[in-house]
Design a protein around this motif. Structure first.
Motif, PDB file in Angstrom:
ATOM      1  N   THR A  59      -9.466  61.968  44.807  1.00 32.41           N
ATOM      2  CA  THR A  59      -9.741  61.446  46.150  1.00 32.41           C
ATOM      3  C   THR A  59     -10.339  60.041  46.071  1.00 32.41           C
ATOM      4  OG1 THR A  59     -10.135  63.701  46.923  1.00 32.41           O
ATOM      5  CG2 THR A  59     -10.955  61.912  48.302  1.00 32.41           C
ATOM      6  N   ASN A  60     -11.284  59.845  45.139  1.00 34.66           N
ATOM      7  CA  ASN A  60     -11.881  58.516  44.977  1.00 34.66           C
ATOM      8  C   ASN A  60     -10.845  57.495  44.529  1.00 34.66           C
ATOM      9  OD1 ASN A  60     -14.386  59.458  45.734  1.00 34.66           O
ATOM     10  ND2 ASN A  60     -15.085  59.799  43.641  1.00 34.66           N
ATOM     11  N   SER A  61      -9.946  57.898  43.619  1.00 33.28           N
ATOM     12  CA  SER A  61      -8.895  56.978  43.160  1.00 33.28           C
ATOM     13  C   SER A  61      -7.960  56.608  44.306  1.00 33.28           C
ATOM     14  CB  SER A  61      -8.096  57.622  42.030  1.00 33.28           C
ATOM     15  OG  SER A  61      -8.911  57.837  40.905  1.00 33.28           O
ATOM     16  N   ILE A  62      -7.605  57.574  45.110  1.00 27.46           N
ATOM     17  CA  ILE A  62      -6.715  57.310  46.250  1.00 27.46           C
ATOM     18  C   ILE A  62      -7.388  56.342  47.226  1.00 27.46           C
ATOM     19  CG2 ILE A  62      -5.693  58.375  48.292  1.00 27.46           C
ATOM     20  CD1 ILE A  62      -5.055  60.808  46.521  1.00 27.46           C
ATOM     21  N   ASN A  63      -8.665  56.563  47.481  1.00 26.14           N
ATOM     22  CA  ASN A  63      -9.388  55.653  48.386  1.00 26.14           C
ATOM     23  C   ASN A  63      -9.485  54.246  47.793  1.00 26.14           C
ATOM     24  OD1 ASN A  63      -9.779  57.705  50.211  1.00 26.14           O
ATOM     25  ND2 ASN A  63     -11.816  58.222  49.459  1.00 26.14           N
ATOM     26  N   ARG A  64      -9.726  54.156  46.495  1.00 21.62           N
ATOM     27  CA  ARG A  64      -9.817  52.838  45.841  1.00 21.62           C
ATOM     28  C   ARG A  64      -8.455  52.129  45.876  1.00 21.62           C
ATOM     29  NH1 ARG A  64      -9.808  50.598  40.471  1.00 21.62           N
ATOM     30  NH2 ARG A  64     -11.202  48.823  40.432  1.00 21.62           N
ATOM     31  N   ILE A  65      -7.384  52.879  45.616  1.00 24.09           N
ATOM     32  CA  ILE A  65      -6.037  52.295  45.671  1.00 24.09           C
ATOM     33  C   ILE A  65      -5.740  51.796  47.082  1.00 24.09           C
ATOM     34  CG2 ILE A  65      -3.580  52.889  45.570  1.00 24.09           C
ATOM     35  CD1 ILE A  65      -4.287  54.696  43.161  1.00 24.09           C
ATOM     36  N   ALA A  66      -6.130  52.564  48.073  1.00 24.21           N
ATOM     37  CA  ALA A  66      -5.890  52.145  49.460  1.00 24.21           C
ATOM     38  C   ALA A  66      -6.653  50.860  49.781  1.00 24.21           C
ATOM     39  CB  ALA A  66      -6.296  53.260  50.417  1.00 24.21           C
ATOM     40  N   SER A  67      -7.896  50.775  49.313  1.00 27.47           N
ATOM     41  CA  SER A  67      -8.655  49.550  49.595  1.00 27.47           C
ATOM     42  C   SER A  67      -8.070  48.354  48.847  1.00 27.47           C
ATOM     43  CB  SER A  67     -10.131  49.736  49.229  1.00 27.47           C
ATOM     44  OG  SER A  67     -10.291  49.871  47.835  1.00 27.47           O
ATOM     45  N   LEU A  68      -7.617  48.564  47.596  1.00 30.62           N
ATOM     46  CA  LEU A  68      -6.993  47.466  46.846  1.00 30.62           C
ATOM     47  C   LEU A  68      -5.671  47.041  47.488  1.00 30.62           C
ATOM     48  CD1 LEU A  68      -7.685  48.548  43.151  1.00 30.62           C
ATOM     49  CD2 LEU A  68      -8.743  46.653  44.408  1.00 30.62           C
ATOM     50  N   GLU A  69      -4.913  47.996  47.996  1.00 32.15           N
ATOM     51  CA  GLU A  69      -3.656  47.647  48.678  1.00 32.15           C
ATOM     52  C   GLU A  69      -3.928  46.840  49.941  1.00 32.15           C
ATOM     53  OE1 GLU A  69      -1.640  51.343  49.330  1.00 32.15           O
ATOM     54  OE2 GLU A  69      -0.606  51.252  47.400  1.00 32.15           O
TER      55      GLU A  69
END
Length: 167
Positions: free
Chosen positions: A94-104
């Protein structure tokens, strides 16, 4: 007439006996039905005593063997470790998905900014002014037909000059 109504009454009643010999009336035709007292039927029902083998099995099942307790404890610890690891992995995902979304979203903002800057630079360039400076101040001229030399490239985007170009 009375005999006929009695016969009808007995024909309509179906009596069955259960395993304990107690008579059960399934249904009764007529305008009144007798009330069955369930409490009496329960009291009259003889209680069977379990056999010795059954009692021994029940007592054995009630006792807890130390090896069985150890097995259950080990199983509980292992399943707890597995569940905690699973929850930790889910949290990391979940944290990785949120981080990827913020980087995108940051990448999209940078692309938008880059495109806007490129458009601003493109619109600020005056090609007529560049042509005037190249011809008048720098003395450049258009190439004639014999001055253009074409070279074939071997798949790269540019050609490197390793020797002087012949005149």
């Amino acid at each position: 007439m009375a005999a006929r109504s009695q016969r009808r009454h007995y024909e309509g009643r179906r009596a069955n006996r259960d395993n304990n010999g107690i008579r059960n009336n399934i249904y009764v035709y007529g305008n009144t039905a007798r009330e069955l007292d369930v409490r009496e039927a329960i009291r009259e029902k003889p209680k069977k005593k379990p056999s010795i083998a059954v009692r021994k099995n029940q007592e054995k099942a009630m006792r807890m063997n130390p090896a069985y307790v150890l097995f259950l404890t080990t199983a509980l610890v292992v399943s707890s470790i597995i569940l905690i690891s699973y929850i930790r992995l889910q949290s990391e995902i979940t944290n990785s998905i949120n981080r990827i979304a913020s980087l995108e979203s940051e990448l999209n903002a940078l692309r938008l900014s880059n495109d806007e800057e490129y458009s601003r630079i493109e619109s600020s360039v005056n090609l007529e002014e560049i042509k005037r400076i190249a011809i008048e101040e720098l003395g450049m001229t258009y190439a004639t037909e014999g001055q253009v030399v074409e070279y074939s490239s071997e798949g790269s985007d540019y050609v490197r000059q390793v020797a002087d170009i012949p005149d």
